[in-house]
Design an enzyme around this catalytic site. Structure first.
Site, PDB file in Angstrom:
ATOM      1  N   HIS A  12      -5.169  -5.012   7.972  1.00  0.00           N
ATOM      2  CA  HIS A  12      -5.726  -4.293   6.822  1.00  0.00           C
ATOM      3  C   HIS A  12      -7.167  -4.736   6.544  1.00  0.00           C
ATOM      4  O   HIS A  12      -7.436  -5.931   6.424  1.00  0.00           O
ATOM      5  CB  HIS A  12      -4.839  -4.610   5.611  1.00  0.00           C
ATOM      6  CG  HIS A  12      -5.129  -3.830   4.376  1.00  0.00           C
ATOM      7  ND1 HIS A  12      -5.166  -4.409   3.130  1.00  0.00           N
ATOM      8  CD2 HIS A  12      -5.366  -2.511   4.175  1.00  0.00           C
ATOM      9  CE1 HIS A  12      -5.397  -3.487   2.216  1.00  0.00           C
ATOM     10  NE2 HIS A  12      -5.531  -2.323   2.817  1.00  0.00           N
ATOM     11  N   GLU A  39      -7.193  -1.349  10.233  1.00  0.00           N
ATOM     12  CA  GLU A  39      -7.437  -0.331   9.211  1.00  0.00           C
ATOM     13  C   GLU A  39      -8.767  -0.681   8.559  1.00  0.00           C
ATOM     14  O   GLU A  39      -9.100  -1.869   8.402  1.00  0.00           O
ATOM     15  CB  GLU A  39      -6.321  -0.364   8.153  1.00  0.00           C
ATOM     16  CG  GLU A  39      -6.425   0.740   7.094  1.00  0.00           C
ATOM     17  CD  GLU A  39      -7.102   0.347   5.791  1.00  0.00           C
ATOM     18  OE1 GLU A  39      -7.188   1.184   4.892  1.00  0.00           O
ATOM     19  OE2 GLU A  39      -7.591  -0.808   5.664  1.00  0.00           O
ATOM     20  N   ASP A  41     -11.826   1.048   5.483  1.00  0.00           N
ATOM     21  CA  ASP A  41     -12.128   2.077   4.478  1.00  0.00           C
ATOM     22  C   ASP A  41     -13.540   2.597   4.728  1.00  0.00           C
ATOM     23  O   ASP A  41     -14.487   1.805   4.765  1.00  0.00           O
ATOM     24  CB  ASP A  41     -12.059   1.463   3.078  1.00  0.00           C
ATOM     25  CG  ASP A  41     -10.708   0.833   2.794  1.00  0.00           C
ATOM     26  OD1 ASP A  41      -9.711   1.560   2.812  1.00  0.00           O
ATOM     27  OD2 ASP A  41     -10.659  -0.393   2.564  1.00  0.00           O
ATOM     28  N   HIS A  54     -14.465  -0.672   0.429  1.00  0.00           N
ATOM     29  CA  HIS A  54     -13.262  -0.207  -0.263  1.00  0.00           C
ATOM     30  C   HIS A  54     -13.588   0.423  -1.613  1.00  0.00           C
ATOM     31  O   HIS A  54     -13.151   1.525  -1.919  1.00  0.00           O
ATOM     32  CB  HIS A  54     -12.290  -1.381  -0.458  1.00  0.00           C
ATOM     33  CG  HIS A  54     -11.038  -0.975  -1.173  1.00  0.00           C
ATOM     34  ND1 HIS A  54     -10.945  -0.931  -2.549  1.00  0.00           N
ATOM     35  CD2 HIS A  54      -9.837  -0.570  -0.703  1.00  0.00           C
ATOM     36  CE1 HIS A  54      -9.735  -0.526  -2.890  1.00  0.00           C
ATOM     37  NE2 HIS A  54      -9.037  -0.297  -1.797  1.00  0.00           N
ATOM     38  N   GLU A 114      -9.528   4.906   7.094  1.00  0.00           N
ATOM     39  CA  GLU A 114      -9.143   5.527   5.826  1.00  0.00           C
ATOM     40  C   GLU A 114     -10.370   6.182   5.214  1.00  0.00           C
ATOM     41  O   GLU A 114     -11.379   5.514   4.942  1.00  0.00           O
ATOM     42  CB  GLU A 114      -8.553   4.491   4.852  1.00  0.00           C
ATOM     43  CG  GLU A 114      -8.131   5.203   3.566  1.00  0.00           C
ATOM     44  CD  GLU A 114      -7.669   4.281   2.440  1.00  0.00           C
ATOM     45  OE1 GLU A 114      -7.320   3.116   2.684  1.00  0.00           O
ATOM     46  OE2 GLU A 114      -7.692   4.781   1.302  1.00  0.00           O
TER      47      GLU A 114
END
Ligand code: G3P
Ligand code: MG
Length: 245
Positions: A12, A39, A41, A54, A114
């Site tokens: 993450h 992952e 952002d 993020h 994401e």
């Protein structure tokens, strides 16, 4: 069911909390610990460059201030995105998505991008990230997986690069979640792990959707989810789980 080339374990924000989130240093830390899928952002700078962050604002994870998308990439790239975590990380810059693409491709890793648009930029973000990702991953064996909580961002990504797989992020399984994922042509749903049970997994499976869970940091939770048959686990705990398991 679509073929699923992604590793089960996904780090993450690069390496969870062990390195400054959403930076290349975090991806390197995750890599060093054996993770081969990440992952991150992604949002857009004022001049349309996709970069990793993020929050909507800069304060928490950089030495900048205010709305992140108000700055150009030239301005963002001069910020410190590491010193907030610990002095040892000071000087680590924000990461451009293009540099992350180069890292994961050179190292044979997979990336879950994401789409994390700032206010009012859902469509622009989905469109730009998908179009550029299609270019940066051209010819790659494993394409990036584009995910979002934002249906407009996913719809725009679909228009710009329909060939890139998409996943709908869900914090809870409200009525119509499966139909929404299907309407957006998603290959997967990525669900807050406590909201996932056997019935939801079976429901998704029957519809041909893969199921991933976030953010899974406890071994007991991981065991429960793997027993349910989930396809991927997104974790901060890159020092706790064996990504080869
Ligand atoms: O993509 C899974 C997870 O990252 C979604 O939540 O807030 O950590 O981006 P957040
Ligand atoms: Mg995220």
């Amino acid at each position: 069911m679509t073929a699923w080339p992604y590793p089960r374990w996904i780090a993450h924000r690069g390496a969870g909390t062990l390195a400054p989130e959403n930076t290349l240093a975090a991806l390197r830390e995750g890599w060093r610990r054996g993770f081969r899928a990440f992952e991150c952002d992604a949002k857009l700078s004022a001049d349309g460059v996709p970069f990793l962050l993020h929050d909507d604002t800069l304060e928490r994870t950089t030495d900048g201030q205010g709305p992140a998308e108000a700055l150009t990439w030239a301005e963002l790239s001069r910020l410190d995105a590491g010193g907030w975590l610990a002095p040892a990380w000071a000087g680590e810059p924000p990461a451009a998505l293009q540099a992350v693409a180069a890292f994961v491709r050179a190292n044979g890793c997979a990336l879950n991008i994401e789409l994390k648009p700032g206010p009012g930029r859902a469509r622009a973000t989905g469109e730009a990230v998908a179009a550029l990702a299609a270019r940066w991953w051209a010819g790659a064996a494993v394409p990036p997986l584009l995910s979002s909580f934002d249906a407009d961002a996913l719809a725009a990504a679909r228009s710009a690069a329909p060939q890139l797989p998409r996943a709908l992020l869900l914090e809870a399984l409200a009525d119509g979640w499966l139909e929404q994922a299907q309407r957006l042509g998603c290959a997967a749903v990525v669900v807050e792990h406590a909201a996932l049970g056997a019935e939801a997994v079976a429901h998704a499976r029957r519809a041909g959707l893969r199921v991933l869970a976030y953010t899974v940091n406890e071994p007991g939770d991981a065991r429960r989810l793997l027993a349910l048959g989930v396809d991927g686990l997104i974790t901060d705990a890159v020092d706790r789980f064996d990504p080869a398991s």
